[in-house]
Design a protein around this motif. Structure first.
Motif, PDB file in Angstrom:
ATOM      1  N   ALA A 302       0.827  -1.208   0.000  1.00 26.76           N
ATOM      2  CA  ALA A 302       0.000   0.000   0.000  1.00 26.76           C
ATOM      3  C   ALA A 302       0.858   1.253   0.000  1.00 26.76           C
ATOM      4  CB  ALA A 302      -0.925  -0.009   1.221  1.00 26.76           C
ATOM      5  N   GLU A 303       1.970   1.194   0.716  1.00 24.41           N
ATOM      6  CA  GLU A 303       2.867   2.351   0.749  1.00 24.41           C
ATOM      7  C   GLU A 303       3.586   2.546  -0.580  1.00 24.41           C
ATOM      8  OE1 GLU A 303       5.438   1.610   4.028  1.00 24.41           O
ATOM      9  OE2 GLU A 303       3.956   2.174   5.551  1.00 24.41           O
ATOM     10  N   GLY A 304       3.867   1.417  -1.275  1.00 24.49           N
ATOM     11  CA  GLY A 304       4.556   1.515  -2.560  1.00 24.49           C
ATOM     12  C   GLY A 304       3.648   1.973  -3.679  1.00 24.49           C
ATOM     13  N   GLY A 305       2.391   1.561  -3.613  1.00 26.45           N
ATOM     14  CA  GLY A 305       1.435   1.970  -4.628  1.00 26.45           C
ATOM     15  C   GLY A 305       1.393   1.001  -5.786  1.00 26.45           C
ATOM     16  N   ALA A 306       0.190   0.751  -6.301  1.00 32.04           N
ATOM     17  CA  ALA A 306      -0.009  -0.135  -7.444  1.00 32.04           C
ATOM     18  C   ALA A 306      -0.732   0.623  -8.544  1.00 32.04           C
ATOM     19  CB  ALA A 306      -0.816  -1.359  -7.025  1.00 32.04           C
ATOM     20  N   ILE A 311      -4.296  -3.452 -10.698  1.00 36.98           N
ATOM     21  CA  ILE A 311      -5.580  -3.658 -10.026  1.00 36.98           C
ATOM     22  C   ILE A 311      -6.574  -4.332 -10.968  1.00 36.98           C
ATOM     23  CG2 ILE A 311      -7.544  -2.487  -8.967  1.00 36.98           C
ATOM     24  CD1 ILE A 311      -5.575  -0.333  -8.002  1.00 36.98           C
ATOM     25  N   PHE A 312      -6.623  -3.871 -12.218  1.00 39.57           N
ATOM     26  CA  PHE A 312      -7.539  -4.448 -13.188  1.00 39.57           C
ATOM     27  C   PHE A 312      -7.183  -5.904 -13.477  1.00 39.57           C
ATOM     28  CE2 PHE A 312      -9.213  -4.632 -17.719  1.00 39.57           C
ATOM     29  CZ  PHE A 312     -10.535  -4.750 -17.310  1.00 39.57           C
ATOM     30  N   LEU A 313      -5.884  -6.204 -13.568  1.00 37.57           N
ATOM     31  CA  LEU A 313      -5.453  -7.583 -13.779  1.00 37.57           C
ATOM     32  C   LEU A 313      -5.881  -8.464 -12.609  1.00 37.57           C
ATOM     33  CD1 LEU A 313      -3.902  -9.688 -15.419  1.00 37.57           C
ATOM     34  CD2 LEU A 313      -1.809  -8.948 -14.252  1.00 37.57           C
ATOM     35  N   TYR A 374       2.914  -6.644  -5.668  1.00 36.74           N
ATOM     36  CA  TYR A 374       1.697  -5.834  -5.679  1.00 36.74           C
ATOM     37  C   TYR A 374       0.508  -6.634  -6.210  1.00 36.74           C
ATOM     38  CZ  TYR A 374       4.778  -1.790  -4.955  1.00 36.74           C
ATOM     39  OH  TYR A 374       5.701  -0.912  -4.448  1.00 36.74           O
ATOM     40  N   ILE A 375       0.725  -7.360  -7.296  1.00 32.38           N
ATOM     41  CA  ILE A 375      -0.373  -8.138  -7.882  1.00 32.38           C
ATOM     42  C   ILE A 375      -0.793  -9.266  -6.934  1.00 32.38           C
ATOM     43  CG2 ILE A 375      -1.001  -9.683  -9.785  1.00 32.38           C
ATOM     44  CD1 ILE A 375       0.691  -7.942 -11.613  1.00 32.38           C
ATOM     45  N   THR A 376       0.186  -9.870  -6.261  1.00 32.73           N
ATOM     46  CA  THR A 376      -0.142 -10.896  -5.270  1.00 32.73           C
ATOM     47  C   THR A 376      -1.045 -10.334  -4.181  1.00 32.73           C
ATOM     48  OG1 THR A 376       1.982 -12.026  -5.623  1.00 32.73           O
ATOM     49  CG2 THR A 376       0.812 -12.502  -3.578  1.00 32.73           C
ATOM     50  N   VAL A 377      -0.680  -9.177  -3.658  1.00 30.25           N
ATOM     51  CA  VAL A 377      -1.461  -8.548  -2.594  1.00 30.25           C
ATOM     52  C   VAL A 377      -2.872  -8.217  -3.080  1.00 30.25           C
ATOM     53  CG1 VAL A 377      -1.686  -6.463  -1.185  1.00 30.25           C
ATOM     54  CG2 VAL A 377       0.516  -7.641  -1.332  1.00 30.25           C
TER      55      VAL A 377
END
Length: 402
Positions: A302-306, A311-313, A374-377
């Motif tokens: 969350a701190e790094g940003g996606a 998100i769509f993937l 990020y995608i994992t999270v």
């Protein structure tokens, strides 16, 4: 690293003391330790990434996955495909490969700058299903048993099937050039062959040993339970030492152990369950540890940003990229459209995805590592919320007799 381990142990201890009360409130074990992990993540901040990106952390995660794969494989009852062979075979042989391919193609469109090996790594992370955080779906008696059994067997096998592909893709992605493809293919084939042999021999041998020891009453029940805990650890260690894939070896060992140690031979099924209780407990503790780390990683991500593409993937992975292959795979089967929709909805992502994501974060370069994390999270956290809250009600409504 030590502080993170201590925090995780405290979180698991808190859950164990309050588990009954939390269960009455509908709060699952994974959700509890995720929340506590998030608190730890806020405390550690950006230092968390340094704790995770170590050789020690990587080996711990690998051993945890080996134990979980062994446990998953041994939990399949009523034959190799759990008595639902026609449905399970379609899900594993058709839906799973279709989901992997579809995810790679979708990721290629949304992440055009990513190399194909990274796309395959991502697909391997987000595709396997796992009911660790959504066990109520499997326990819900309102859902037909054939659907619940099929989903349970599918989730037990798909992470074991995907793991060699994940290791291959990770090896290519680490190399960052086409020259790594040939050695990676050769290495993957050799490692898988060694793993199959080690897993079958050691797993089957352990199953036969337990069967004969119980029949002759040579061991106490406690000693037998501890001995079974050693099996996945030994299989993993031997396979890795011989240059094999420890994950595949542990998974195959679980299948071979179950086949050799059949509860129908000379002992009642409840004794078989008692024999497996210690390894089940170790698997649960390992899984909760992974969920704790995931909670901390949520804060880090969350701190790094996606990006919106990530998100769509993630949304696609939980919906279209799961449901469409399931529909195709179950065409012509003895399932209704409502049941096919229910199976498509029931695709929670859990421990296997988190472990694969952590291994990718530990192995890849910074940008690729962050993308995978990020995608994992996004996928796992969304799945915990959706499959823990809405999916059981949707599935029950879809499969209810009219």
């Amino acid at each position: 690293m030590h502080a993170l381990i201590v925090s995780g142990l405290i979180a698991i201890a808190v859950w164990s003391l309050l588990s009954r009360q939390l269960g009455r409130l509908g709060v699952s074990a994974p959700l509890t330790v995720i929340a506590l992990g998030a608190v730890a993540g806020l405390a550690y901040g950006q230092d968390l990434g340094e704790h995770l990106n170590t050789v020690v952390a990587e080996k711990i995660v690998e051993i945890v996955l080996a134990v979980l794969l062994f446990v998953d494989a041994t939990e399949v009852r009523r034959g190799f495909l759990g008595g639902e062979g026609r449905i399970v075979a379609r899900l594993l042989a058709i839906a799973l490969p279709m989901s992997l391919v579809a995810t790679v193609l979708a990721a290629a469109i949304l992440l055009p700058d990513a190399q194909w090996a990274l796309l395959l790594v991502i697909a391997c992370i987000v595709t396997p299903t796992d009911f660790a955080a959504s066990a109520e779906i499997i326990r819900d008696k309102r859902i037909p048993s054939k659907i619940r059994n099929s989903l349970n067997v599918e989730s037990g096998y798909n992470d074991g099937i995907v793991s060699p592909l994940f290791i291959f893709a990770l090896a290519v992605a680490e190399g960052n050039d086409a020259e790594r493809f040939g050695p990676a293919v050769e290495g993957a084939l050799v490692a898988s062959g060694v793993a199959l042999l080690v897993g079958a021999v050691l797993g089957g041998g352990a199953g036969l040993a337990v069967k004969n020891v119980v029949r002759r009453e040579w061991a106490t029940s406690q000693a037998l339970r501890l001995g079974i805990v050693i099996v996945p650890l030994l299989v993993y260690a031997v396979a890795v030492t011989l240059g094999g894939n420890g994950f595949v070896a542990a998974f195959v060992a679980g299948i071979a152990f179950r086949a050799a140690r059949s509860p129908r031979a000379s002992t009642p099924a409840d004794l078989d369950h008692a024999e497996m209780s210690s390894v089940d407990d170790v698997g649960l503790i390992s899984s909760l540890g992974i969920w704790f780390v995931f909670g901390a990683v949520v804060v880090l991500a969350a701190e790094g940003g996606a990006s919106w593409e990530m998100i769509f993937l993630g949304v696609l992975a939980l919906t279209v990229l799961r449901m469409l292959p399931v529909y195709v795979a179950l065409l012509g089967s003895a399932t209704t459209w409502r049941e096919r929709t229910a199976v498509g909805i029931a695709g929670p992502r859990g421990t296997a995805s988190v472990v694969f994501g952590l291994l990718a974060f530990n192995s890849l370069r910074e940008d690729d590592a962050n993308t995978a994390l990020y995608i994992t999270v996004i996928v796992v956290f969304s799945s915990v919320l959706f499959h823990g809250l809405a999916a059981p009600r949707l599935m029950s409504a879809l499969t209810r007799k009219h």
